[in-house]
Design an enzyme around this catalytic site. Sequence first.
Site: not given
Ligand code: PAF
Length: 282
Positions: A31, A35, A37, A61, A147-148, A153, A176, A185
Amino acid sequence: MKITGKINEVRNQVKEWRKEGLTVGLVPTMGYLHEGHQSLIKRAVAENDRVVVSIFVNPMQFGPTEDLESYPRDLKADSKLCEETGASLIFNPEPEEMYEDGFCSFVDMTGLTNALCGLSRPVHFRGVCTVVNKLFNIVKPDRAYFGEKDAQQLAVIKRMVKDLNMDIEIVGCPIIREADGLAKSSRNTYLGEKEREAALILSKSIFMGKKMVEDGERDAEKVKKAMRDLINTEPLADIDYVEIVDVNTMKSMEKISGEILCAIAVNIGGKARLIDNFMLMV
Ligand code: PAF
């Protein structure tokens, strides 16, 4: 566009779409969409008949001293962005919906996660792999978009999908940036005016390092040292790591060759830990 926090409702909706022969894309997010996302959602909308955006700040996480409580949230603005960009469904579960009492199954990984962010965030990738697995099992998408900017990840998820024979295409999308270079971010929101200015040191060092490699420098330590020296000119910057690794194995390299990832993590003024990177085929 529908919004639901219920796993069953997502499952039922996806089943209906499947009956109609429609393809489904998934954009997993936490959430506070920007831009970056939006570029993932746009790509997903272009490549699939229906797009599910998950919005879930995944407690698993975050380490005990990390920013779970303060992580920014704005479902209203997120819904508007998703709707305007063409998403069909937002999945916004509560933690109790995702992790029922007695939850004790995890997806973990070795190797790729024992480097870069995995070293300073020891529980992070276990949480990411577990929740992404759950999201894949709930939505059963044809494609999922990441995203790169979170390059490690992305590599971890690609490897997990391969190792566990998941029938999902993982699509990586470019970083971006703001007009001045700062990578977008959700955590940029933690920065005050002074820190926002100081944070530019990340992209400046990334652009400099990339140019050195493009200009022919192959000694990884020389590139990393030049980047570290530049970052250290910024008094508010505190380096976590500056690394050059093989993008598929996350193994550090001395001589730059092959598919490389140069990644950095820097704390800015104690307010935000930011990451940035460049990838090159050398
Ligand atoms: O990149 C993120 O926002 C998170 O690590 C993800 C992939 C949604 C997992 O919670």
